[in-house]
Design a protein around this motif. Sequence first.
Motif, PDB file in Angstrom:
ATOM      1  N   UNK A  80       3.270   0.605  -3.683  1.00 50.49           N
ATOM      2  CA  UNK A  80       3.544  -0.296  -5.367  1.00 50.49           C
ATOM      3  C   UNK A  80       2.890   1.319  -6.378  1.00 50.49           C
ATOM      4  N   UNK A  81       3.951   1.177  -7.136  1.00 46.45           N
ATOM      5  CA  UNK A  81       2.643   2.060  -8.366  1.00 46.45           C
ATOM      6  C   UNK A  81       2.650   1.454  -9.779  1.00 46.45           C
ATOM      7  N   UNK A 113      -2.964   8.376 -11.163  1.00 46.82           N
ATOM      8  CA  UNK A 113      -2.168   8.481  -9.542  1.00 46.82           C
ATOM      9  C   UNK A 113      -2.922   6.655  -8.843  1.00 46.82           C
ATOM     10  N   UNK A 114      -2.322   5.941  -9.857  1.00 43.83           N
ATOM     11  CA  UNK A 114      -2.744   3.985  -9.388  1.00 43.83           C
ATOM     12  C   UNK A 114      -1.281   4.332  -8.517  1.00 43.83           C
ATOM     13  N   UNK A 115      -1.043   5.135  -7.458  1.00 44.12           N
ATOM     14  CA  UNK A 115       0.397   4.645  -6.242  1.00 44.12           C
ATOM     15  C   UNK A 115       0.057   5.271  -4.949  1.00 44.12           C
ATOM     16  N   UNK A 116       1.141   4.284  -4.182  1.00 42.10           N
ATOM     17  CA  UNK A 116       0.040   4.442  -3.028  1.00 42.10           C
ATOM     18  C   UNK A 116       1.416   5.343  -2.498  1.00 42.10           C
ATOM     19  N   UNK A 117       1.711   6.345  -3.035  1.00 43.86           N
ATOM     20  CA  UNK A 117       2.385   8.001  -2.699  1.00 43.86           C
ATOM     21  C   UNK A 117       1.465   9.157  -3.076  1.00 43.86           C
ATOM     22  N   UNK A 118       1.486   9.275  -4.052  1.00 45.04           N
ATOM     23  CA  UNK A 118       0.451  10.211  -4.831  1.00 45.04           C
ATOM     24  C   UNK A 118      -0.614  11.044  -3.866  1.00 45.04           C
ATOM     25  N   UNK A 119      -0.869  11.927  -3.625  1.00 45.13           N
ATOM     26  CA  UNK A 119      -1.385  12.802  -2.532  1.00 45.13           C
ATOM     27  C   UNK A 119      -2.284  13.608  -3.315  1.00 45.13           C
ATOM     28  N   UNK A 120      -3.650  13.495  -3.438  1.00 42.34           N
ATOM     29  CA  UNK A 120      -4.520  14.472  -4.104  1.00 42.34           C
ATOM     30  C   UNK A 120      -5.241  15.784  -3.271  1.00 42.34           C
ATOM     31  N   UNK A 177      -5.082   5.799  -4.089  1.00 44.36           N
ATOM     32  CA  UNK A 177      -4.736   4.420  -3.410  1.00 44.36           C
ATOM     33  C   UNK A 177      -5.235   3.739  -2.999  1.00 44.36           C
ATOM     34  N   UNK A 178      -5.544   4.473  -1.052  1.00 46.62           N
ATOM     35  CA  UNK A 178      -6.882   4.067  -0.207  1.00 46.62           C
ATOM     36  C   UNK A 178      -8.106   3.238  -0.804  1.00 46.62           C
ATOM     37  N   UNK A 236      -0.866  16.049  -6.730  1.00 45.50           N
ATOM     38  CA  UNK A 236      -1.837  15.692  -7.501  1.00 45.50           C
ATOM     39  C   UNK A 236      -2.678  17.083  -7.298  1.00 45.50           C
ATOM     40  N   UNK A 267       0.539  -1.003   0.318  1.00 50.22           N
ATOM     41  CA  UNK A 267       0.168  -0.100  -0.423  1.00 50.22           C
ATOM     42  C   UNK A 267       0.554   1.502   0.133  1.00 50.22           C
ATOM     43  N   UNK A 314       2.696  10.287 -10.289  1.00 48.86           N
ATOM     44  CA  UNK A 314       2.731  11.979  -9.484  1.00 48.86           C
ATOM     45  C   UNK A 314       2.934  11.866  -8.313  1.00 48.86           C
ATOM     46  N   UNK A 315       3.714  12.958  -7.680  1.00 49.39           N
ATOM     47  CA  UNK A 315       3.543  12.750  -5.668  1.00 49.39           C
ATOM     48  C   UNK A 315       2.325  13.126  -5.059  1.00 49.39           C
ATOM     49  N   UNK A 318      -7.058   8.062 -12.902  1.00 50.44           N
ATOM     50  CA  UNK A 318      -6.536   6.968 -13.495  1.00 50.44           C
ATOM     51  C   UNK A 318      -4.724   6.889 -13.480  1.00 50.44           C
ATOM     52  N   UNK A 342      -7.100   0.330  -2.395  1.00 55.65           N
ATOM     53  CA  UNK A 342      -6.609  -0.872  -2.039  1.00 55.65           C
ATOM     54  C   UNK A 342      -7.234  -0.773  -0.663  1.00 55.65           C
ATOM     55  N   UNK A 343      -7.408  -0.770   0.018  1.00 54.43           N
ATOM     56  CA  UNK A 343      -8.945  -0.483   1.796  1.00 54.43           C
ATOM     57  C   UNK A 343      -7.613  -0.818   2.404  1.00 54.43           C
TER      58      UNK A 343
END
Lengths: 440, 193
Positions: free
Chosen positions: A88-89, B16-23, B188-189, A114, A85, A111-112, B14, B192-193
């Motif tokens: 993964x990217x 931003x499918x990364x665990x790190x990505x913050x929107x 991502x949350x 948005x 969680x 992107x880190x 679509x 992936x719960x």
Amino acid sequence: MKRPTTILLALLLSAAFAQGVRSTGMGGVVLPGPWAASLNPAYGAYPADRYGADGGMALPLGLINLALRPSTSPVYYFTDPATFKANFDLLAFYDQLSHPFELLVNPPTSPDEIVFHVSADGIQITDGAGNPFDLTAYESNGGGSVAGTTRNPLLQFNVPTGIPGLRLATGVFFETGGLGVNPDDQLLADLASGSLQANTTYTLDLTGRAAGGLTLDLGYATGLPPIPGLDGTLYLGAQVQGFYGLYYSDATLTASTTTDANGVPGTVGYTTNVFYVYPGSGYGAGAKLDFGLVLDYAGGTYGLGLRNLYSFETWSGQRRITDASGNVVNDTPETVTRSGFAPKVYANAAYVQPLEVGDVLYGADLGYAGGGMSAHAGLEYRYEIFRLRGGLGYENGFQVGLGAGALFGPASLDLALTTHSAPFTGQTVFGLAASLGLHF
Amino acid sequence: MKRLIALATLLVALSACSGRTIVTADVDVLSFLDAVDLSQEVTVPGSIEVYLPDSDDDLITPDGGYLVNSVPLLDQLTGFGVRVEIELENTGSGTLDIAASFRLAPASDSANIYDGNNDVALAEAAASLAPSSTQTVVLEASLAQGDPNLDLITGDGFRIGLDVRATGSSTVRYRLTGFALTLSQRPFNLIVP
């Protein structure tokens, strides 16, 4: 038992890949030789040792990342959900999956951050640094060969025929392409400006295609007798490349909305349109005719391959369409057939220049297919058993290759460092590739 | 606008499918408010309490505040922030004591977000204004993931408001100069719960 085992081993180790490690190290250039027969059938009769062997069996180094690297490995979903969680990217996973023979050093990253800037004037989307979000980067590039008639085998075995010049090869292909998010032009413009037009329908397509199956190549090539007035050797060849398709999917998810007279959007509807084939539901089949010639002249080699002089392709599968309410409005068998003249041109050349110590091999190629161009140029410095390589190429973006190799009797080891442009973000991704070869 | 946001959200999700990505959604609340809410002069006859934005056309009666529902991110937030700047000018002859608070309430609390019933005061500030003086009061607060107050924000939206109390005998001119919300989410949350 010994002989069949030896033959099987020889078949495996002489497996030819669409992109050999040696070629990768030279910027993607394909040198003259039998390994180029799928691009120019005249090379089927060309001496394999003229410019050195084209590497060997590429090692699927990408499996290391797919198994171990948290950003690319789905394994952690089952073994360590917290790590999955956090790291993964999906973009990195897709890119590594698309390059199974490369160990991606820096897989692309989503992107880190948005940022939506929401105000009464509209909405702006930027990255974490405040730069406008480039929506065009997410557009599909068309998907390359999946919808075309050329099947580039992921793995191909040359079957010994015992007849000089007769080439029989079978392989496995799996191709993906066309992945992208495609907002229509109006939506693209209005997302940037933050205001919608009146009475306008906006659409956003998510597309993706994949195909898989078996290939079978049958070709014949021969060197012509000396031609009066021509101080060189001419080779001619022709081949039929066929495939049997096991899997096919061409999917489009469309989101659409229509504004009223005041520019206020209505409900967003989602529709899907999928054409698919899998064993039991249908099949695919196709064949194409290629022709080529090669000229050895004045110490250099010049090849011209004309592929798809005539091609035929058919896919028999199922078309499933759902409307905006999620109802299936169509789920019927369908056959998609393409045929005709869709030429692909491939020209390459090579030349060896002796030096006081060792020699240098220069190679270049140029391809044209369906309005798209590709070009590669590279060189290889050769000294005794060692090889150093470098090159540049353009193929859906620029790529750089660096490589090295060594020959140990009948065995060879090749390494390459290469680059490619990541889908969606266009990031430059570095990959390491390696191959082992046995040459009998 | 809400539909456009939904479409844009789909587009970005679509990619931003990364665990790190913050929107993050930066919401300029000020731009959505009526001009009458942005600046007014109020007479203070000993004490008065006003509620902004005024959704019932009566500045001094508590109401449902401002409903925020046209924001891309409303579910499973990982963070929430608010910053409000109120410029206060004592235009009368007496000293005024001002106290202000920022209220957060669920979308369902449409009658009164200032009574402590299902709503909370997230930020408070105070100022003392001598005659003819001007002062800016800043209300600032943030909520991190796990804060129970984040549960007030749901897919239906949430309500916000300012409670400004003045004590003294004078007149005061207020002017909202800044009103911004920040909502953060890890898409991502949702996958992936």
